[in-house]
Motif scaffolding. Sequence first.
Motif, short mmCIF file in Angstrom:
data_model
loop_
_atom_site.label_atom_id
_atom_site.label_comp_id
_atom_site.label_asym_id
_atom_site.label_seq_id
_atom_site.Cartn_x
_atom_site.Cartn_y
_atom_site.Cartn_z
N GLY A 288 0.89 -1.43 0.31
CA GLY A 288 0.34 -0.16 0.15
C GLY A 288 1.38 0.80 0.34
N GLU A 289 2.17 1.46 -0.10
CA GLU A 289 3.47 2.19 0.16
C GLU A 289 2.22 3.24 -1.43
OE1 GLU A 289 5.98 5.23 0.06
OE2 GLU A 289 5.79 3.75 1.47
N SER A 290 2.47 4.46 -0.65
CA SER A 290 2.44 5.43 -1.56
C SER A 290 2.95 5.65 -3.20
CB SER A 290 1.75 6.79 -0.71
OG SER A 290 1.41 7.08 -0.28
N SER A 291 4.38 5.11 -3.42
CA SER A 291 5.09 5.34 -4.56
C SER A 291 5.28 3.95 -5.22
CB SER A 291 6.57 5.51 -3.96
OG SER A 291 6.97 4.44 -3.09
N ASN A 292 4.30 3.16 -4.50
CA ASN A 292 4.54 1.84 -5.40
C ASN A 292 2.98 1.85 -6.75
OD1 ASN A 292 4.58 -0.65 -5.93
ND2 ASN A 292 2.82 -1.29 -4.64
N SER A 293 3.54 1.91 -7.25
CA SER A 293 2.64 1.75 -8.83
C SER A 293 1.73 0.88 -8.63
CB SER A 293 3.22 1.78 -9.74
OG SER A 293 4.10 0.58 -10.19
N HIS A 294 0.12 0.20 -9.13
CA HIS A 294 -0.33 -0.65 -8.90
C HIS A 294 -0.99 -0.50 -6.93
CE1 HIS A 294 -0.24 -1.38 -12.94
NE2 HIS A 294 0.71 -0.87 -13.24
N ARG A 295 -1.10 0.08 -6.13
CA ARG A 295 -0.51 -0.37 -5.36
C ARG A 295 -2.40 -0.61 -4.69
NH1 ARG A 295 -3.52 3.92 -2.24
NH2 ARG A 295 -1.96 3.35 -0.23
N ILE A 296 -2.16 -1.58 -3.83
CA ILE A 296 -3.46 -1.20 -2.73
C ILE A 296 -3.60 -0.94 -1.96
CG2 ILE A 296 -4.49 -3.30 -1.77
CD1 ILE A 296 -2.71 -5.46 -3.00
N PRO A 297 -5.34 0.32 -1.79
CA PRO A 297 -4.95 0.56 -1.12
C PRO A 297 -5.70 0.14 0.26
CG PRO A 297 -6.66 1.63 -3.22
CD PRO A 297 -5.47 0.26 -3.39
N GLY A 339 7.62 3.60 5.14
CA GLY A 339 6.26 4.16 4.15
C GLY A 339 5.42 5.18 4.19
N SER A 340 4.99 5.75 3.69
CA SER A 340 4.09 6.49 3.63
C SER A 340 2.27 6.22 2.69
CB SER A 340 4.32 8.68 2.96
OG SER A 340 4.60 7.77 1.52
N TYR A 341 1.22 6.60 3.18
CA TYR A 341 0.62 6.05 3.31
C TYR A 341 -0.74 6.87 3.07
CZ TYR A 341 1.77 1.66 4.15
OH TYR A 341 3.21 0.49 4.03
N SER A 342 -1.08 6.54 1.95
CA SER A 342 -2.45 8.47 1.66
C SER A 342 -3.65 7.69 1.27
CB SER A 342 -1.71 9.72 1.03
OG SER A 342 -3.01 10.46 1.05
N GLU A 343 -4.79 7.54 1.48
CA GLU A 343 -6.04 7.32 0.78
C GLU A 343 -6.96 9.28 1.44
OE1 GLU A 343 -5.56 4.92 0.18
OE2 GLU A 343 -4.25 3.76 1.93
N ASN A 344 -8.03 8.04 -0.01
CA ASN A 344 -8.87 9.27 -0.07
C ASN A 344 -10.69 8.75 0.52
OD1 ASN A 344 -11.22 11.14 -0.46
ND2 ASN A 344 -10.54 10.25 -3.14
#
Length: 434
Positions: A288-297, A339-344
Amino acid sequence: ELLRTALVRSGSVYNSLTGFSYYYLGVGNDIGYDGANGYPNSIPSDMTPHGGSGSGYINTITGQRRLAMTWDASASVWWTGFPWLGELYPDWKFNEFYDTVGGSLPPRGNLTAGSATGSTFQYQTSGATLYTPRRAYGARIYDNHQRTSVNGCSAFFNIGTSSSRFRHVFSGGNATLTSAGSEVSAGYNMEMPATAPVSRPFQLNYSGTGGNHWNFAPYSTRYIGTLYETYYSHSSGTGSGLVKLVDPGDTSAAYIVVNGIDKTVSAGTSFIAKWAVLSLTHSFFAVGESSNSHRIPQLPRVEIQSPTDITELDKPTTIDVLYDVEWTRWDGQPYTVSGSYSENESSLEYVLMYSRDNGVNWLYVQDDSPATYGQRPSDPAYILPDMLVGGESYTWSVDAASFPEGSYLLRVECYRQGAQVHYAWHQNRIYIQR
């Protein structure tokens, strides 16, 4: 291909416990084990369903697949079951297969086992299909088994080139716990050895031959695999790690935990099971790391702030239900150490329900209609959108006639739009005084 496509398109996190992954292919009705796991003769079994008597050993994984057979005395022919066509019993055994013991139980879904006339037994594929009159003229089906062997893992991942692909290797020795592995250990309070025996490490660029299908379409359209995290490093590859598998169009990714750790580590199979679950859980958070492409929210942690089990509710006509979310794992700790995480937050939706009978039955707070916990309602009237960043509230009507004095369970479920299986929940016990 079927498993790989489903995992990647759904953006899943997945693992296969440990060992030489995808070495065996189970399609149902499988019996078997191998010497590497302490079963040199496979599985001891009652031989009655296999045309014999007494005890013996059956192996349909590295041995022969078997099909059901029974003698049709009225037609003087053998009937052979073809389960891949949905044929599980002959028409003349309908009543036996669907025997419901007086109609009070579901169909038993079995035939009487044995080799006597009228009974049914399993026989190896070549023989079972040889005697059936339904075999096409000039055709013969040979014995087959359920082992993809060393190329199964290469076929599953389908990465690389004809000379460089995913493969486990047979290489013993100890693997070393990495910092990511230590994070799993510390984060879930599981003691992990600094070194662990690994006999099935894996490589993403193994040089060797692939399966017979390798250069044929559609398999020749390759996926892309990268090592996302390493939990145990090994001199011959990776002892335990997380592989990111991306589809050829770069539109979606699955995350596959691959373990080559031996069964003899620490508490044996118990250790393997615990490590498989924890490495899978940690991997879900890690990707879920923000910089990961195709991350899992990531899932939020939802909490009912009021009322709680100590809130005084004296003759209320309404109760202000206050709840909020924070972006942490279920226990309030960060998803991962780094790691950083940001969700809507605006994509979140809430479902509020309560129970009068300690959770046996649930009702929606809006109109006391029956509710099903853990399931997003289809009726939008019971879904509350996230109104703003920060706490949410709902005024719950609890008139005295409908809510007599007593204990109630109050539950808030939090869903993400478009992801019904991703939900968080919290519930409190409250007491209403009258």
